[in-house]
Scaffold this active site. Structure first.
Site, PDB file in Angstrom:
ATOM      1  N   LYS A  14      -4.475  25.550 -16.664  1.00  0.00           N
ATOM      2  CA  LYS A  14      -3.786  25.403 -15.371  1.00  0.00           C
ATOM      3  C   LYS A  14      -4.029  24.016 -14.795  1.00  0.00           C
ATOM      4  CE  LYS A  14      -5.890  27.003 -11.433  1.00  0.00           C
ATOM      5  NZ  LYS A  14      -6.006  25.954 -10.415  1.00  0.00           N
ATOM      6  N   ASN A  15      -5.300  23.610 -14.805  1.00  0.00           N
ATOM      7  CA  ASN A  15      -5.636  22.354 -14.126  1.00  0.00           C
ATOM      8  C   ASN A  15      -5.234  21.110 -14.915  1.00  0.00           C
ATOM      9  OD1 ASN A  15      -6.495  23.837 -12.014  1.00  0.00           O
ATOM     10  ND2 ASN A  15      -8.684  23.653 -12.441  1.00  0.00           N
ATOM     11  N   ASP A  55      -7.504  26.515  -1.754  1.00  0.00           N
ATOM     12  CA  ASP A  55      -8.470  27.606  -1.649  1.00  0.00           C
ATOM     13  C   ASP A  55      -9.429  27.350  -0.498  1.00  0.00           C
ATOM     14  OD1 ASP A  55      -7.720  28.956  -4.165  1.00  0.00           O
ATOM     15  OD2 ASP A  55      -8.311  27.027  -4.995  1.00  0.00           O
ATOM     16  N   ASP A  90     -15.928  26.213 -11.203  1.00  0.00           N
ATOM     17  CA  ASP A  90     -14.975  27.324 -11.326  1.00  0.00           C
ATOM     18  C   ASP A  90     -15.446  28.411 -12.290  1.00  0.00           C
ATOM     19  OD1 ASP A  90     -13.324  26.101  -9.511  1.00  0.00           O
ATOM     20  OD2 ASP A  90     -12.074  25.144 -11.030  1.00  0.00           O
TER      21      ASP A  90
HETATM   22  N1  EPU Z   1     -13.282  15.487  -2.158  1.00  0.00           N
HETATM   23  C1  EPU Z   1     -13.394  14.673  -1.052  1.00  0.00           C
HETATM   24  N2  EPU Z   1     -12.439  13.712  -0.845  1.00  0.00           N
HETATM   25  C2  EPU Z   1     -11.392  13.556  -1.706  1.00  0.00           C
HETATM   26  C3  EPU Z   1     -11.286  14.379  -2.830  1.00  0.00           C
HETATM   27  C4  EPU Z   1     -12.259  15.357  -3.037  1.00  0.00           C
HETATM   28  O1  EPU Z   1     -14.332  14.807  -0.274  1.00  0.00           O
HETATM   29  O2  EPU Z   1     -10.555  12.664  -1.455  1.00  0.00           O
HETATM   30  C5  EPU Z   1     -14.320  16.524  -2.381  1.00  0.00           C
HETATM   31  C6  EPU Z   1     -13.722  17.937  -2.302  1.00  0.00           C
HETATM   32  O3  EPU Z   1     -13.685  18.366  -0.958  1.00  0.00           O
HETATM   33  C7  EPU Z   1     -14.673  18.734  -3.142  1.00  0.00           C
HETATM   34  C8  EPU Z   1     -15.109  17.726  -4.216  1.00  0.00           C
HETATM   35  O4  EPU Z   1     -14.786  16.425  -3.709  1.00  0.00           O
HETATM   36  O5  EPU Z   1     -15.794  19.129  -2.409  1.00  0.00           O
HETATM   37  C9  EPU Z   1     -14.454  17.904  -5.578  1.00  0.00           C
HETATM   38  O6  EPU Z   1     -13.064  17.894  -5.431  1.00  0.00           O
HETATM   39  P1  EPU Z   1     -12.097  17.416  -6.600  1.00  0.00           P
HETATM   40  O7  EPU Z   1     -11.174  16.403  -6.013  1.00  0.00           O
HETATM   41  O8  EPU Z   1     -12.877  17.032  -7.802  1.00  0.00           O
HETATM   42  O9  EPU Z   1     -11.302  18.750  -6.915  1.00  0.00           O
HETATM   43  P2  EPU Z   1      -9.749  18.976  -6.930  1.00  0.00           P
HETATM   44  O10 EPU Z   1      -9.086  17.933  -7.726  1.00  0.00           O
HETATM   45  O11 EPU Z   1      -9.254  19.252  -5.565  1.00  0.00           O
HETATM   46  C10 EPU Z   1      -9.818  20.358  -9.137  1.00  0.00           C
HETATM   47  C11 EPU Z   1      -9.393  21.731  -9.583  1.00  0.00           C
HETATM   48  C12 EPU Z   1     -10.296  22.778  -8.971  1.00  0.00           C
HETATM   49  C13 EPU Z   1     -11.730  22.477  -9.380  1.00  0.00           C
HETATM   50  C14 EPU Z   1     -12.115  21.030  -8.995  1.00  0.00           C
HETATM   51  C15 EPU Z   1     -13.495  20.636  -9.480  1.00  0.00           C
HETATM   52  C16 EPU Z   1      -7.043  21.501  -9.889  1.00  0.00           C
HETATM   53  C17 EPU Z   1      -5.678  21.868  -9.469  1.00  0.00           C
HETATM   54  N3  EPU Z   1      -8.034  21.982  -9.172  1.00  0.00           N
HETATM   55  O12 EPU Z   1      -9.680  20.342  -7.727  1.00  0.00           O
HETATM   56  O13 EPU Z   1      -9.907  24.009  -9.544  1.00  0.00           O
HETATM   57  O14 EPU Z   1     -12.601  23.378  -8.745  1.00  0.00           O
HETATM   58  O15 EPU Z   1     -11.158  20.115  -9.553  1.00  0.00           O
HETATM   59  O16 EPU Z   1     -13.578  20.690 -10.868  1.00  0.00           O
HETATM   60  O17 EPU Z   1      -7.235  20.786 -10.862  1.00  0.00           O
HETATM   61  C18 EPU Z   1      -9.540  26.344  -9.726  1.00  0.00           C
HETATM   62  O18 EPU Z   1      -8.946  26.120 -10.787  1.00  0.00           O
HETATM   63  O19 EPU Z   1      -9.890  27.501  -9.365  1.00  0.00           O
HETATM   64  C19 EPU Z   1      -9.890  25.206  -8.866  1.00  0.00           C
HETATM   65  C20 EPU Z   1     -10.208  25.342  -7.588  1.00  0.00           C
END
Ligand code: EPU
Length: 419
Positions: A25-26, A119, A308
Site C-alpha cells: 500500500k505504502n 490516522d 506499523d
Molecule cells: N512528521 C513531521 N513533519 C513532517 C512529516 C512528518 O513532524 O513534515 C512526523 C510525523 O508527524 C510522524 C513522523 O514524522 O510523527 C513520521 O512520519 P512520516 O512522514 O515518516 O510518515 P508518513 O509518510 O506520513 C508513512 C506511512 C505510514 C507509516 C509512516 C512511518 C504511507 C501512506 N504512510 O506515513 O503508514 O506509519 O510512513 O513509516 O506511506 C500505515 O500504513 O498504517 C501507515 C500509517
C-alpha cells in the site's frame, strides 16, 4: 443508526497453511502520484484491491487522469495538462494525498491541495514537506484550509537536510526534484523499501536518482519523464501481519511472495519471542510458540522495528510469559488500541510513548474498536487467541490496507466473518 462494519473472530483455532501477499500500500499510493509526472499510459503491477488505492484513484481522476484495473494491474492514463488540484473531501480521507503537492507543483508550476487528515496518531504536521519545497523555490499560502502553492519559475535543485527521516517528506521532495532544474541532495532521507521502490519506478520513467535506500539521495533533475511499467514491491506489513497471525495462534503459516529482508528486525524479535522462523528469498515460514517469551523493542525508521507492526506485536506479547517494554519513537500517540486490548483481558499500561505489557495466559473475546488499520489488524489477531468471540468494529479500516483480509485469514483456518 447504521452499525459500523465489523469482523467477528472466534478464538482457539491454530492457523495453518500458505498465504500470498500483494504489492505494498505504502508504495503503490506514491507510485500512482509519481505517474502524474509523465503524460501517457503507465502500468503498475501487483496492485492490491484496497480502499486507499481507490481513494488515490479519485485524487488522480480529479487531476484529470484515469485509472483502470485489470486484475492486479492498474492502468493509469495521465493527460498532457493535469488540473493542479486535490480537494478536501479526498485529501481528508487519506494523508498520502499530500504527495500530489510535489508532483503537481513540478508538473504544472502550481497546485491547490487541501491540508491532509489521516490516522489518529497525534498531530502529523507536514512542515518538512513544505520547508523542502520552499527551498526548491515554491511559495505557499494557506487559504481556507487549502494550500495554494506556486513555483512560477519552476523548481530548482538544492541541498535539503531533513530533521527526521520522514517517509512522506522524502517522497514529496523526490517527486519534486525529479524534474527540477539542477541537482538536489536530500540528507537524512528515509530509507524505507517502498521509497526505494518509488525511486526505481521514477528511474524507469527517466529520472536520475541515486542513493535511494541510503540516508543521502541525489537527484539530477531531467527535463521530462516518460510513462513506464512497474511491479510494486511486496507489502512487508501485510506479510508481517500474517506471520504474526500464525504466531499468536500457536500455528504454522508460510507467507509467500514477500521480501523477508524487509522484515529483518520484526522477524528477529519474533524469534526472540519463541517463534521458529525460516525464510527463503521470497517466503517466510513461522511456527508460533505455545506461549511467547517477553520481548522489548523500540519502533524506529527503517531498518528499525516498523511502527506499523507495533500494535500486532503488542497483541502477541499480551500473551507472553513475562513483561515486555515497547517504546514508540515515530508517532506521538499510537496507543488508542491499548485500552481495547485491555478490555479483552490484557494487562498493558502506557504513558503515551512507552507501553508496559504484563503477559497474561488468556484473553477473552468482546466488542472492541479497530481505530486505525494496524490497530484493527492487531485486535483481530488478539481475537484469534482469545476465548470466545471478538467483534472488531470499524473494521473498514482493515480494507484501507489489507486486500481480502477475511478470506485470507479464513483460508488459514481462522473462524472469521465480516458483517
Ligand atoms: N512528521 C513531521 N513533519 C513532517 C512529516 C512528518 O513532524 O513534515 C512526523 C510525523 O508527524 C510522524 C513522523 O514524522 O510523527 C513520521 O512520519 P512520516 O512522514 O515518516 O510518515 P508518513 O509518510 O506520513 C508513512 C506511512 C505510514 C507509516 C509512516 C512511518 C504511507 C501512506 N504512510 O506515513 O503508514 O506509519 O510512513 O513509516 O506511506 C500505515 O500504513 O498504517 C501507515 C500509517
Amino acid at each position: 443508526m447504521t452499525r459500523p462494519e465489523s469482523i467477528r473472530v472466534s478464538g482457539g483455532n491454530r492457523l495453518y497453511g500458505e498465504v500470498a501477499v500483494l504489492g505494498a500500500k505504502n508504495a503503490v499510493l506514491k507510485h500512482m502520484v509519481a505517474a502524474m509526472l509523465a503524460p501517457g499510459d503507465h502500468v503498475l503491477e501487483n496492485v492490491p484491491t484496497i480502499a486507499d488505492v481507490a481513494t488515490m484513484g479519485e485524487v488522480l481522476a480529479y487531476a484529470g487522469a484515469t485509472c483502470r484495473r485489470d486484475g492486479t494491474s492498474l492502468h493509469i492514463h495521465v493527460p498532457e495538462h493535469p488540473r493542479p488540484e486535490a480537494p478536501l473531501e479526498l485529501v481528508r480521507k487519506m494523508r498520502a494525498s499530500i504527495l500530489i503537492l510535489g508532483a503537481l507543483l513540478s508538473r504544472c508550476g502550481e497546485a491547490r491541495v487541501a491540508l491532509p487528515g489521516g490516522d489518529d496518531f497525534g498531530s502529523r504536521p507536514i512542515d518538512m514537506h513544505l520547508d523542502g519545497l520552499r527551498d526548491m523555490g515554491a511559495t505557499f499560502e494557506l487559504k481556507h484550509g487549502v494550500l495554494e502553492a506556486q513555483a512560477p519559475d519552476g523548481l530548482h535543485g538544492t541541498e535539503i537536510y531533513l530533521e527526521f527521516p520522514s517517509v512522506g517528506a522524502t517522497e514529496n521532495l523526490l517527486l519534486a526534484a525529479a524534474m527540477a532544474s539542477g541537482t538536489s541532495v536530500i540528507s537524512n532521507a528515509a530509507r524505507e523499501p517502498e521509497l526505494t521502490d518509488l525511486a526505481v519506478y521514477l528511474n524507469k520513467m527517466g529520472a536520475k536518482i541515486e542513493g535511494a535506500g541510503t540516508s543521502t539521495i541525489t537527484v539530477r533533475g531531467v527535463g521530462s519523464l516518460a510513462a513506464a511499467t512497474h511491479r510494486v514491491v511486496p507489502d512487508r506489513l501485510e506479510a508481517g501481519t500474517y506471520a504474526l497471525a500464525g504466531a499468536i495462534s500457536a500455528g504454522e503459516v508460510r507467507v509467500l511472495d514477500c521480501v523477508p529482508d524487509h522484515l529483518r528486525m520484526e522477524l528477529r524479535k519474533m524469534e526472540v519471542a519463541g517463534c521458529e522462523v525460516t525464510h527463503g528469498e521470497d517466503w517466510i515460514h513461522v511456527v508460533g510458540p505455545e506461549r511467547p517469551e517477553p520481548v522489548d523493542f523500540a519502533t524506529l525508521p527503517y531498518p528499525g522495528f516498523h511502527t506499523d507492526m507495533h500494535p500486532q506485536m503488542v497483541a502477541f506479547l499480551a500473551l507472553a510469559d513475562g513483561t515486555s517494554i515497547i517504546t514508540e519513537n515515530v508517532y506521538a500517540a499510537r496507543f488508542r488500541y491499548v485500552g481495547e486490548l485491555n478490555r479483552m483481558g490484557a494487562d498493558i499500561q502506557t504513558d503515551g510513548q512507552h507501553v508496559v505489557v504484563r503477559g497474561t495466559d488468556r484473553l477473552s473475546g468482546c466488542e472492541v474498536d479497530g481505530c486505525d488499520i494496524r490497530a484493527a489488524a492487531a485486535l483481530v489477531l488478539a481475537g484469534l487467541a482469545a476465548e470466545g468471540e471478538t467483534c472488531v468494529v470499524h473494521a473498514d479500516h482493515i480494507d484501507r490496507g489489507y486486500a481480502g483480509f477475511v478470506d485470507k485469514m479464513a483460508s488459514l483456518g481462522a473462524q472469521i466473518t465480516r458483517e
